[in-house]
Design a protein around this motif. Structure first.
Motif, PDB file in Angstrom:
ATOM      1  N   THR A 319      31.064 -14.733 -40.833  1.00 48.27           N
ATOM      2  CA  THR A 319      29.633 -14.467 -40.982  1.00 48.27           C
ATOM      3  C   THR A 319      28.823 -15.720 -40.682  1.00 48.27           C
ATOM      4  N   GLY A 320      29.318 -16.867 -41.104  1.00 47.08           N
ATOM      5  CA  GLY A 320      28.650 -18.114 -40.765  1.00 47.08           C
ATOM      6  C   GLY A 320      28.602 -18.335 -39.268  1.00 47.08           C
ATOM      7  N   ALA A 321      29.699 -18.030 -38.579  1.00 45.24           N
ATOM      8  CA  ALA A 321      29.734 -18.162 -37.125  1.00 45.24           C
ATOM      9  C   ALA A 321      28.762 -17.181 -36.464  1.00 45.24           C
ATOM     10  N   ASP A 322      28.617 -15.984 -37.045  1.00 46.61           N
ATOM     11  CA  ASP A 322      27.655 -15.016 -36.511  1.00 46.61           C
ATOM     12  C   ASP A 322      26.225 -15.541 -36.650  1.00 46.61           C
ATOM     13  N   CYS A 323      25.929 -16.176 -37.782  1.00 51.79           N
ATOM     14  CA  CYS A 323      24.613 -16.789 -37.962  1.00 51.79           C
ATOM     15  C   CYS A 323      24.406 -17.921 -36.966  1.00 51.79           C
ATOM     16  N   LEU A 324      25.466 -18.667 -36.696  1.00 48.67           N
ATOM     17  CA  LEU A 324      25.388 -19.769 -35.746  1.00 48.67           C
ATOM     18  C   LEU A 324      25.060 -19.262 -34.350  1.00 48.67           C
ATOM     19  N   ALA A 332      17.181 -22.235 -32.046  1.00 47.73           N
ATOM     20  CA  ALA A 332      17.097 -23.216 -33.140  1.00 47.73           C
ATOM     21  C   ALA A 332      17.096 -24.638 -32.574  1.00 47.73           C
ATOM     22  N   ARG A 333      16.396 -25.541 -33.257  1.00 49.81           N
ATOM     23  CA  ARG A 333      16.325 -26.937 -32.812  1.00 49.81           C
ATOM     24  C   ARG A 333      17.618 -27.678 -33.136  1.00 49.81           C
ATOM     25  N   SER A 334      18.149 -27.453 -34.321  1.00 53.03           N
ATOM     26  CA  SER A 334      19.424 -28.048 -34.719  1.00 53.03           C
ATOM     27  C   SER A 334      20.131 -27.083 -35.656  1.00 53.03           C
ATOM     28  N   ILE A 335      21.470 -27.119 -35.648  1.00 49.69           N
ATOM     29  CA  ILE A 335      22.252 -26.236 -36.512  1.00 49.69           C
ATOM     30  C   ILE A 335      23.422 -27.017 -37.077  1.00 49.69           C
ATOM     31  N   THR A 336      23.575 -26.948 -38.405  1.00 51.48           N
ATOM     32  CA  THR A 336      24.706 -27.577 -39.085  1.00 51.48           C
ATOM     33  C   THR A 336      25.353 -26.537 -39.981  1.00 51.48           C
ATOM     34  N   GLN A 337      26.661 -26.487 -39.948  1.00 58.09           N
ATOM     35  CA  GLN A 337      27.409 -25.527 -40.771  1.00 58.09           C
ATOM     36  C   GLN A 337      28.281 -26.291 -41.752  1.00 58.09           C
ATOM     37  N   PHE A 338      28.086 -26.032 -43.043  1.00 52.31           N
ATOM     38  CA  PHE A 338      28.844 -26.696 -44.095  1.00 52.31           C
ATOM     39  C   PHE A 338      29.828 -25.722 -44.730  1.00 52.31           C
ATOM     40  N   GLU A 339      31.010 -26.238 -45.051  1.00 53.02           N
ATOM     41  CA  GLU A 339      32.036 -25.462 -45.742  1.00 53.02           C
ATOM     42  C   GLU A 339      32.449 -26.221 -46.991  1.00 53.02           C
ATOM     43  N   LEU A 340      32.584 -25.498 -48.104  1.00 54.75           N
ATOM     44  CA  LEU A 340      32.964 -26.117 -49.370  1.00 54.75           C
ATOM     45  C   LEU A 340      34.398 -26.641 -49.333  1.00 54.75           C
TER      46      LEU A 340
END
Length: 506
Positions: A319-324, A332-340
């Protein structure tokens, strides 16, 4: 010809006619001759980020047939165990190699109602269990599967399979995701009058509104709907069962009910600043985007666009990848994906051997298109001004794996940092089914996790009420939803008729 995975006599015919030729794989040494695993190439990034078409280039069927020859037809085919549907994978690999495409789709449909779904969005646990994968790249099972079904649609082999005899029984299926679709089709082919209820305006559940078109185009759902309507399924959209039609009314009107409402209760975060504008649950972002792609006119105030925004995504899963991928296409100007959790290893760890699911670092098509990923990050708070999100405040974590397999973390002192962000997506998974009025009024028993409780026969604690998919399993895979829907249909058919010819994969 079997085109819908419901005929037990057809399954017997397939079993009896297994390997009508030499009795062995078309090329028993294929895996020795072709060591390389070959898959379709991606469309150029600079091209695909400007549309929502699927990401892959066409793949020659001749090349695919060579890949199919790598299947070893193992004495114990672990791919069967890896697949919740029990797909007869070595058989259709061999049939593709022999250029027997119509037999291949018969074999595939014997266990899977919708291989065009699983062939695109399933993570392929069958490939993880492939015996060849012990010391070589596994067979390209998923690509073979999707090519078989796409070939069959092009040839016009997929046709409605209405029942020859109507039973006079009525069944209600609540929820039109993959579990509901599979269950409804199986019950209709058994001769029951099936009504499939969906509270959204279109059929498909998360297949429709949770998965972007660049992963699965929605005409794939629409053409199956036409097939199912011709088989006797009635679709009712925009109906919130439990409110628009009460549980009592449902029980009065139908002889059996199957709950397939999914696990739609999203996991949230409880940190200071959560109330700021600019924070969205993933589905609240993906759904309006998919609706706009479908041609709906969405008012600006109901359409959270990532255009020109500094986006952060919490959650490293699909789902995070789908949002990406959607954020990239929106500009989007910039995108960062964080994982716990910590970054997975590039290859299987010693305590994660074959045929277990490999817990390894994975890169989706969206990750190839842009954005940054970081791991072992916890969000401590959000901040902004005038009610608008502007920053995330985070800290890095140190994870420890204990001898019993438990993972625990500690915050790393002095590792605090902040990230500029005016749009935050929470892609943290789902906690289970929503506690709806339908569940409350039916009085079905729940398990400790809040899912609808059921045994192997998918019966709930209420007579005549069954459950399938994420609503009873919790958040899971499309392939599991299909398997559960088929199993629930089998046992609902037994309840209605005293026996069933529908196959039960679980």
């Amino acid at each position: 010809m079997i085109t819908g995975a419901s005929s037990s006599s057809g399954v017997r015919r397939l079993a009896e006619n297994r390997f009508e030729t030499s009795g062995i794989m078309g090329d028993p040494s294929g895996f020795l001759k072709i060591a390389e695993r070959e898959l379709p190439s991606y469309r150029p990034v600079e091209e695909r980020i400007h549309d929502y078409e699927e990401c892959y280039q066409p793949f020659p069927e001749e090349t695919l047939q060579k890949q199919a020859s790598r299947c070893m037809d193992c004495g114990i085919p672990f791919c069967h165990n890896g697949c919740p549907l029990g797909n007869i994978i070595p058989d259709w690999n061999d049939l593709v190699y022999r250029n027997r495409w119509q037999d291949a789709i018969d074999r595939l449909h014997a266990t899977n109602n919708f291989p065009e779904f699983t062939g695109r969005i399933c993570p392929a646990p069958c490939e993880a269990a492939c015996v060849l994968g012990i010391n070589q790249p596994p067979v390209t099972i998923k690509q073979i599967e999707v090519t078989i079904i796409d070939h069959a649609w092009r040839e016009g082999w997929i046709r409605p399979q209405p029942p020859k005899v109507k039973t006079g029984k009525k069944a209600a299926v609540v929820g039109s995701g993959p579990a509901g679709l599979a269950c409804a089709q199986q019950l209709a082919r058994a001769g029951h009058a099936v009504t499939l209820f969906e509270r959204a305006d279109r059929i498909g559940g998360l297949l429709r509104y949770g998965i972007p078109d660049f992963k699965m185009r929605k005409h794939l759902i629409d053409r199956r709907m036409k097939q199912m309507e011709a088989e006797g399924v009635t679709f009712r959209t925009g109906v919130n069962v439990g409110v628009d039609i009460t549980a009592a009314e449902l029980r009065k009107q139908f002889d059996a009910i199957v709950l397939c409402g999914g696990a739609t209760q999203a996991r949230d975060i409880n940190v200071p600043g959560r109330e700021l504008n600019g924070v969205y649950l993933a589905m609240d972002f993906l759904t309006p985007s998919n609706k706009r792609i479908a041609g709906d006119k969405i008012p600006p105030e109901q359409f959270p666009s990532a255009e020109g925004k500094d986006v952060v995504i919490l959650g490293g899963g699909d789902t995070g990848a789908d949002c990406l991928g959607t954020s990239i296409r929106q500009g989007a100007r910039s995108i960062t994906q964080f994982e716990l959790m910590p970054r997975p290893p590039d290859a299987r760890a010693a305590d994660n051997p074959w045929p277990l699911w490999p817990l390894i670092y994975r890169t989706s098509s969206a990750h190839m298109e842009g954005g940054e990923r970081d791991y072992a990050i916890q969000t401590k708070s959000l901040s902004g001004s005038n009610g608008q999100l502007e920053k995330l405040h985070c800290i890095r974590l140190n994870w420890t794996k204990h001898p019993d397999g438990r993972m625990t973390f500690e915050e790393i002192p002095g590792s605090e940092f902040e990230v500029k962000c005016n749009m935050l997506f929470l892609a943290l998974g789902f906690l289970g089914p929503e506690k709806s009025k339908l569940i409350e009024d039916l009085g079905v028993e729940l398990d400790q996790r809040g899912n609808v409780k059921a045994g192997p026969n998918k019966r709930t604690s209420v007579d005549g009420v069954f459950v399938a998919g994420d609503m009873t399993r919790g958040q899971s895979l499309v392939v599991w939803a299909l398997a559960e829907g088929r199993t629930a249909a089998h046992h609902a058919d037994i309840y209605l008729m005293g026996g069933s010819q529908l196959p039960a994969p679980l």
